[in-house]
Design a protein around this motif. Sequence first.
Motif, PDB file in Angstrom:
ATOM      1  N   CYS A 139     -75.213  16.399 -30.363  1.00 23.83           N
ATOM      2  CA  CYS A 139     -76.230  15.908 -29.421  1.00 23.83           C
ATOM      3  C   CYS A 139     -77.533  15.589 -30.151  1.00 23.83           C
ATOM      4  N   PHE A 140     -77.920  16.440 -31.100  1.00 21.88           N
ATOM      5  CA  PHE A 140     -79.140  16.173 -31.869  1.00 21.88           C
ATOM      6  C   PHE A 140     -78.993  14.928 -32.743  1.00 21.88           C
ATOM      7  N   ILE A 141     -77.819  14.711 -33.299  1.00 17.86           N
ATOM      8  CA  ILE A 141     -77.588  13.498 -34.098  1.00 17.86           C
ATOM      9  C   ILE A 141     -77.683  12.258 -33.208  1.00 17.86           C
ATOM     10  N   ALA A 142     -77.089  12.320 -32.020  1.00 18.63           N
ATOM     11  CA  ALA A 142     -77.173  11.187 -31.091  1.00 18.63           C
ATOM     12  C   ALA A 142     -78.611  10.944 -30.649  1.00 18.63           C
ATOM     13  N   ALA A 143     -79.384  12.007 -30.462  1.00 18.45           N
ATOM     14  CA  ALA A 143     -80.799  11.842 -30.116  1.00 18.45           C
ATOM     15  C   ALA A 143     -81.550  11.162 -31.253  1.00 18.45           C
ATOM     16  N   GLY A 144     -81.206  11.494 -32.485  1.00 15.75           N
ATOM     17  CA  GLY A 144     -81.817  10.829 -33.636  1.00 15.75           C
ATOM     18  C   GLY A 144     -81.481   9.348 -33.686  1.00 15.75           C
ATOM     19  N   ILE A 145     -80.268   9.011 -33.324  1.00 14.51           N
ATOM     20  CA  ILE A 145     -79.881   7.595 -33.271  1.00 14.51           C
ATOM     21  C   ILE A 145     -80.682   6.877 -32.189  1.00 14.51           C
ATOM     22  N   TYR A 146     -80.905   7.539 -31.058  1.00 12.74           N
ATOM     23  CA  TYR A 146     -81.731   6.950 -30.011  1.00 12.74           C
ATOM     24  C   TYR A 146     -83.175   6.768 -30.474  1.00 12.74           C
ATOM     25  N   VAL A 147     -83.680   7.656 -31.310  1.00 10.03           N
ATOM     26  CA  VAL A 147     -85.027   7.483 -31.862  1.00 10.03           C
ATOM     27  C   VAL A 147     -85.079   6.210 -32.702  1.00 10.03           C
ATOM     28  N   VAL A 148     -84.057   6.001 -33.515  1.00 10.21           N
ATOM     29  CA  VAL A 148     -84.014   4.793 -34.359  1.00 10.21           C
ATOM     30  C   VAL A 148     -83.939   3.534 -33.497  1.00 10.21           C
ATOM     31  N   VAL A 149     -83.112   3.571 -32.457  1.00  7.88           N
ATOM     32  CA  VAL A 149     -83.004   2.413 -31.558  1.00  7.88           C
ATOM     33  C   VAL A 149     -84.330   2.172 -30.843  1.00  7.88           C
ATOM     34  N   GLY A 150     -85.019   3.239 -30.451  1.00  9.99           N
ATOM     35  CA  GLY A 150     -86.327   3.101 -29.801  1.00  9.99           C
ATOM     36  C   GLY A 150     -87.355   2.490 -30.728  1.00  9.99           C
ATOM     37  N   LEU A 151     -87.356   2.916 -31.987  1.00 11.66           N
ATOM     38  CA  LEU A 151     -88.294   2.333 -32.958  1.00 11.66           C
ATOM     39  C   LEU A 151     -87.981   0.863 -33.208  1.00 11.66           C
ATOM     40  N   LEU A 152     -86.707   0.539 -33.276  1.00 12.67           N
ATOM     41  CA  LEU A 152     -86.312  -0.860 -33.454  1.00 12.67           C
ATOM     42  C   LEU A 152     -86.735  -1.694 -32.245  1.00 12.67           C
ATOM     43  N   SER A 153     -86.559  -1.150 -31.047  1.00 11.70           N
ATOM     44  CA  SER A 153     -86.986  -1.869 -29.844  1.00 11.70           C
ATOM     45  C   SER A 153     -88.499  -2.025 -29.800  1.00 11.70           C
ATOM     46  N   PHE A 154     -89.215  -0.998 -30.234  1.00 13.14           N
ATOM     47  CA  PHE A 154     -90.674  -1.088 -30.281  1.00 13.14           C
ATOM     48  C   PHE A 154     -91.121  -2.183 -31.256  1.00 13.14           C
ATOM     49  N   VAL A 156     -90.669  -5.490 -29.554  1.00 16.92           N
ATOM     50  CA  VAL A 156     -91.738  -5.768 -28.590  1.00 16.92           C
ATOM     51  C   VAL A 156     -92.964  -6.285 -29.314  1.00 16.92           C
ATOM     52  N   ARG A 157     -93.318  -5.628 -30.421  1.00 21.47           N
ATOM     53  CA  ARG A 157     -94.486  -6.068 -31.194  1.00 21.47           C
ATOM     54  C   ARG A 157     -94.291  -7.463 -31.759  1.00 21.47           C
ATOM     55  N   MET A 158     -93.095  -7.768 -32.251  1.00 15.92           N
ATOM     56  CA  MET A 158     -92.839  -9.100 -32.794  1.00 15.92           C
ATOM     57  C   MET A 158     -92.870 -10.155 -31.693  1.00 15.92           C
ATOM     58  N   ASN A 159     -92.378  -9.811 -30.502  1.00 17.87           N
ATOM     59  CA  ASN A 159     -92.442 -10.756 -29.378  1.00 17.87           C
ATOM     60  C   ASN A 159     -93.877 -11.009 -28.963  1.00 17.87           C
ATOM     61  N   LYS A 160     -94.719  -9.991 -28.979  1.00 14.96           N
ATOM     62  CA  LYS A 160     -96.137 -10.176 -28.661  1.00 14.96           C
ATOM     63  C   LYS A 160     -96.807 -11.073 -29.694  1.00 14.96           C
ATOM     64  N   ARG A 161     -96.451 -10.899 -30.954  1.00 18.41           N
ATOM     65  CA  ARG A 161     -97.060 -11.697 -32.013  1.00 18.41           C
ATOM     66  C   ARG A 161     -96.653 -13.160 -31.898  1.00 18.41           C
ATOM     67  N   THR A 162     -95.403 -13.437 -31.519  1.00 21.81           N
ATOM     68  CA  THR A 162     -94.967 -14.830 -31.420  1.00 21.81           C
ATOM     69  C   THR A 162     -95.581 -15.535 -30.214  1.00 21.81           C
ATOM     70  N   GLU A 163     -96.069 -14.780 -29.213  1.00 20.34           N
ATOM     71  CA  GLU A 163     -96.740 -15.413 -28.083  1.00 20.34           C
ATOM     72  C   GLU A 163     -98.050 -16.066 -28.507  1.00 20.34           C
ATOM     73  N   TYR A 164     -98.676 -15.530 -29.549  1.00 22.78           N
ATOM     74  CA  TYR A 164     -99.975 -16.050 -29.986  1.00 22.78           C
ATOM     75  C   TYR A 164     -99.877 -17.101 -31.072  1.00 22.78           C
ATOM     76  N   LEU A 165     -98.679 -17.344 -31.594  1.00 20.60           N
ATOM     77  CA  LEU A 165     -98.501 -18.352 -32.628  1.00 20.60           C
ATOM     78  C   LEU A 165     -98.456 -19.746 -32.002  1.00 20.60           C
ATOM     79  N   VAL A 166     -99.026 -20.705 -32.708  1.00 19.88           N
ATOM     80  CA  VAL A 166     -98.978 -22.097 -32.269  1.00 19.88           C
ATOM     81  C   VAL A 166     -97.828 -22.770 -33.004  1.00 19.88           C
ATOM     82  N   HIS A 167     -96.955 -23.418 -32.263  1.00 19.88           N
ATOM     83  CA  HIS A 167     -95.793 -24.055 -32.876  1.00 19.88           C
ATOM     84  C   HIS A 167     -96.051 -25.511 -33.092  1.00 19.88           C
TER      85      HIS A 167
END
Length: 102
Positions: free
Chosen positions: A73-88, A91-102
């Motif tokens: 269970c602790f190992i699976a929780a650690g995997i969820y931490v990694v997935v959460g950091l990747l998702s975070f 989100v940050r990369m999506n916010k940054r691309t909103e401000y870029l001019v194409h």
Amino acid sequence: MASCLFCGPKLAACGIVLSIWGVIMLSMLGIFFTIHSAVLIEDVPVSEEDMQGDAANALQTIYGLYNQVGYNCFIAAGIYVVVGLLSFCQVRMNKRTEYLVH
């Protein structure tokens, strides 16, 4: 320049929410398995061979199985931490691309 953006803002936010819930739930389950909660005995993979022999040996075997499930269970929780950091990061990369001019 190559982009590491592979999911949209809604999917990334959903990943964060699911990761937070997964970390909380699996951490609590890991704690309860580690302290050998009697309510969770049905979730411990005990077989008939584990119950053979004297009572002290069988009890130690069951406690070992409890600890193993708790560590999983602790190992699976650690995997969820990694997935959460990747998702975070997504989100940050999506916010940054909103401000870029194409």
